[in-house]
Design a protein around this motif. Structure first.
Motif, short mmCIF file in Angstrom:
data_model
loop_
_atom_site.label_atom_id
_atom_site.label_comp_id
_atom_site.label_asym_id
_atom_site.label_seq_id
_atom_site.Cartn_x
_atom_site.Cartn_y
_atom_site.Cartn_z
N ASP A 181 38.48 35.60 25.63
CA ASP A 181 37.66 35.75 24.43
C ASP A 181 37.23 34.38 23.92
OD1 ASP A 181 39.96 34.68 23.40
OD2 ASP A 181 40.57 36.47 22.30
N ASP A 182 36.67 34.34 22.73
CA ASP A 182 36.16 33.08 22.18
C ASP A 182 37.26 32.05 21.97
OD1 ASP A 182 33.72 34.29 22.15
OD2 ASP A 182 33.84 34.93 20.04
N LYS A 183 38.49 32.50 21.75
CA LYS A 183 39.59 31.56 21.51
C LYS A 183 40.35 31.19 22.78
CE LYS A 183 40.34 33.26 16.80
NZ LYS A 183 41.33 33.85 15.84
N GLY A 184 39.92 31.73 23.92
CA GLY A 184 40.58 31.41 25.18
C GLY A 184 41.69 32.34 25.58
N PHE A 185 41.94 33.40 24.81
CA PHE A 185 42.98 34.36 25.16
C PHE A 185 42.40 35.41 26.10
CE2 PHE A 185 44.27 32.73 20.98
CZ PHE A 185 45.55 32.27 21.29
N LEU B 117 37.87 41.31 45.34
CA LEU B 117 37.97 40.35 44.24
C LEU B 117 36.57 39.82 43.96
CD1 LEU B 117 39.65 38.48 42.31
CD2 LEU B 117 39.81 36.89 44.23
N ALA B 118 36.21 39.71 42.68
CA ALA B 118 34.89 39.21 42.30
C ALA B 118 35.04 38.26 41.12
CB ALA B 118 33.95 40.36 41.94
N LEU B 119 34.20 37.23 41.13
CA LEU B 119 34.16 36.24 40.05
C LEU B 119 32.70 36.02 39.68
CD1 LEU B 119 35.58 34.09 38.26
CD2 LEU B 119 35.32 32.49 40.17
N ALA B 120 32.41 36.10 38.38
CA ALA B 120 31.02 35.92 37.94
C ALA B 120 30.56 34.51 38.28
CB ALA B 120 30.92 36.16 36.43
N PRO B 121 29.37 34.34 38.90
CA PRO B 121 28.92 33.01 39.34
C PRO B 121 28.83 31.99 38.23
CG PRO B 121 27.58 34.73 40.34
CD PRO B 121 28.45 35.40 39.32
N GLY B 122 28.37 32.38 37.05
CA GLY B 122 28.23 31.42 35.98
C GLY B 122 29.10 31.69 34.78
N GLY B 123 30.00 32.66 34.87
CA GLY B 123 30.80 33.05 33.71
C GLY B 123 32.28 32.89 33.96
N THR B 124 33.07 33.60 33.17
CA THR B 124 34.52 33.51 33.25
C THR B 124 35.17 34.86 33.50
OG1 THR B 124 34.66 33.71 30.84
CG2 THR B 124 34.62 31.48 31.77
N ALA B 125 34.41 35.88 33.86
CA ALA B 125 34.97 37.21 34.10
C ALA B 125 35.49 37.31 35.53
CB ALA B 125 33.91 38.28 33.83
N VAL B 126 36.61 38.01 35.69
CA VAL B 126 37.24 38.26 36.99
C VAL B 126 37.40 39.76 37.14
CG1 VAL B 126 39.25 37.84 38.44
CG2 VAL B 126 38.45 36.05 36.88
N ALA B 127 37.00 40.29 38.30
CA ALA B 127 37.14 41.72 38.58
C ALA B 127 37.95 41.91 39.84
CB ALA B 127 35.77 42.37 38.74
N HIS C 268 47.45 34.91 34.87
CA HIS C 268 47.75 35.70 36.06
C HIS C 268 48.09 37.12 35.62
CE1 HIS C 268 51.86 34.63 34.80
NE2 HIS C 268 52.24 35.72 35.44
N PHE C 269 47.81 38.06 36.51
CA PHE C 269 48.17 39.45 36.24
C PHE C 269 48.53 40.11 37.56
CE2 PHE C 269 43.59 39.04 36.62
CZ PHE C 269 43.20 40.08 37.45
N GLN C 270 49.10 41.31 37.46
CA GLN C 270 49.72 41.95 38.61
C GLN C 270 49.15 43.36 38.79
OE1 GLN C 270 52.34 40.60 40.61
NE2 GLN C 270 52.08 42.39 41.95
N HIS C 271 48.89 43.72 40.07
CA HIS C 271 48.56 45.10 40.44
C HIS C 271 49.75 45.70 41.18
CE1 HIS C 271 44.29 45.58 39.38
NE2 HIS C 271 44.17 44.30 39.62
N ASN C 272 49.87 47.01 41.09
CA ASN C 272 50.97 47.68 41.78
C ASN C 272 50.70 47.86 43.26
OD1 ASN C 272 52.38 47.96 39.35
ND2 ASN C 272 51.31 49.88 38.87
#
Length: 497
Positions: free
Chosen positions: A224-228, A201-211, A191-195
């Motif tokens: 990343d590759d290690k899950g961080f 909000l966008a989520l890649a259909p087949g990936g793990t990126a969140v915008a 989780h992360f916070q905006h001021n």
């Protein structure tokens, strides 16, 4: 017999079995059926598993299977074609089961998103629910939110929800974003916070990126590759973002497309300020992105009345406009490019029409007078179009005939439409999140259920429904000779009633 055949008679010559099999690979289903009637040897050759496995793959069935997974590929192809015909007939005649995915104790429905039959919904009470329509699991498990400061107070209202095959993401009114893994459980993994309040909000259909877009900033988060989890890019935008999408199937760092009033940005980590489109006084009204292209609607003003509202199609690799389609006085309110057939897109307009465009010809292949208050959601496939309107009507259209097959009405505007070959999910989300008559708190259980919004799940593969999920009275068919008078499926013959 196949092991005993060394040579196959071809008119006046004898050919080896492997060479004869290569010749038969050029034949279709009907030709193979005719060849099977010539002789016993040709019948064995025409029913070879290699031939029917290739035909099954060419028609798009069972693509994830190998040739050893079925003992008779001719029968497998026949069953696949019969199932496809049954589903098409059920879609046209509205035969199947419909369920309401309603969460009674919660507040008013805020946002809905779905992926492969899994539905995610956020409410004004701050709760996020999941339904798996593939297994008829309607218990709606709740996804735990991140506890606030001190662990006191009700969670804030949900603004946006997004889901794909592996992740579920929710954005809240206070600027918090929570990410859950569908494989690891109900506790958030990040989780992360905006001021400020989150606008998109966008989520890649087949990936793990969140915008996310908040204020004049667009932030992209991905593991990343290690899950961080890390932040591959933070982009400063000159104007407030209205629409945000992540480009699917991107290798390397994520790529986002953001529409901020009359500017469309292509946001890459190596080129953060790339402007895809910018015309002063022409705001963007809708946006959708596929793996290689971006489609968005633009609105014209005052001094540009001679130029109508259009859908622009841009190539993301060359960043050049490849097509301009549409010639409408009304604003384009929604567009669907990523799930449309190749070289096609479907768009809804405030002039109450749904238009299917062939981008190769640059003109509308079909125009449907669909809704009374404007179109709010659309999706299409090879033969049908499903549209939702501001008045709460969901319509299913036969694209080639240009006719309406059936419709379904609910109280609130349709904000989400998703379907595949056998199921359809629609969501009616209220505009008013604090209806009159409710108390000050958002999670007041006294809010009447008609004000809360509703999600419908349609299932058209009636032969595959779980037996315990449908009452016996709803599973009856026409072929029953004797039965009781309350058989709702019994229409003919009348003398049996």
């Amino acid at each position: 017999f196949q092991n005993e055949i060394n040579e196959v008679p071809f008119f006046d010559v004898q050919l080896p079995y492997e060479l004869a099999l290569k010749i038969f690979r050029y034949l279709g289903k009907a030709e193979l059926g005719r060849c099977a009637q010539v002789s016993r040897t040709w019948k064995i050759l025409a029913e070879d598993e290699v031939l029917w496995y290739r035909l099954c793959q060419e028609e798009g069935y069972l693509l994830d299977m190998s040739i050893s997974d079925h003992s008779c590929w001719k029968l497998a192809l026949k069953n696949c074609r019969a199932r496809e015909h049954m589903l098409k007939t059920n879609w046209k005649n509205r035969v199947g089961a419909v369920s309401q995915l309603r969460y009674e104790p919660g507040g008013v429905l805020c946002d809905v998103h779905s992926c492969d039959g899994v539905v995610m919904a956020g409410y004004t009470s701050g709760e996020v629910r999941l339904w798996d329509t593939r297994t008829w699991d309607y218990t709606a498990p709740v996804l735990a939110a991140v506890p606030g400061p001190g662990g006191a107070g009700a969670p804030p209202r949900v603004s946006f929800v997004r889901i794909n095959s592996s992740l579920a993401v929710a954005a809240y009114e206070d600027g918090t974003v929570s990410v859950w893994s569908l494989l690891l459980g109900r506790e958030p993994i990040h989780h992360f916070q905006h001021n400020q309040r989150i606008q998109a909000l966008a989520l890649a259909p087949g990936g793990t990126a969140v915008a996310t877009a908040s204020g004049f900033e667009v932030k992209v988060e991905s593991p990343d590759d290690k899950g961080f989890w890390q932040t591959p890019g933070t982009f400063e935008i000159q104007k407030l973002v209205n629409f945000l999408n992540l480009v699917p199937d991107v290798t390397g760092s994520p790529v986002a497309v953001a529409a901020a009033e009359d500017i469309v940005y292509l946001l890459r980590a190596e080129d953060p300020g790339k402007v895809l489109h910018s015309v002063y006084g022409q705001p963007v009204t809708c946006l959708d992105v596929s793996a290689r292209e971006a489609a968005f609607g633009v609105k014209t003003f005052g001094w540009l009345l001679n130029e109508p509202n259009q859908i622009l199609l841009y190539n993301l690799e060359t960043t050049q406009c490849v097509a301009k389609v549409g010639n409408s006085i009304g604003d384009f309110s929604c567009v669907n490019l990523h799930s449309s057939p190749p070289n096609m897109l479907v768009a809804g307009n405030k002039d109450r029409r749904v238009r299917v465009f062939d981008v190769r010809r640059g003109e509308a292949a079909c125009s449907l007078y669909a809704h009374q208050l404007g179109v709010s959601a659309v999706q299409m496939d090879e033969w049908k179009v499903v549209s939702g309107g501001e008045e709460g009507l969901v319509c299913v259209w036969d694209q080639r005939m240009g006719t309406k097959l059936w419709e379904m009405h609910a109280r609130h505007p349709v904000r989400h439409v998703w379907f595949n070959s056998h199921s359809l999910i629609t969501a009616n989300i209220p505009e008013e999140k604090n209806p009159r008559g409710s108390s000050i708190t958002d999670d007041d259980p006294s809010v009447h259920r008609k004000y809360r919004g509703i999600i419908y799940s349609y299932e058209f593969s009636v032969d595959q429904l779980a037996v315990e999920s449908v009452l016996p009275i709803c599973r009856s068919s026409y072929d029953e000779v004797t039965g009781y008078n309350y058989n709702i499926g019994l229409a003919v013959p009348y003398d049996s009633i």
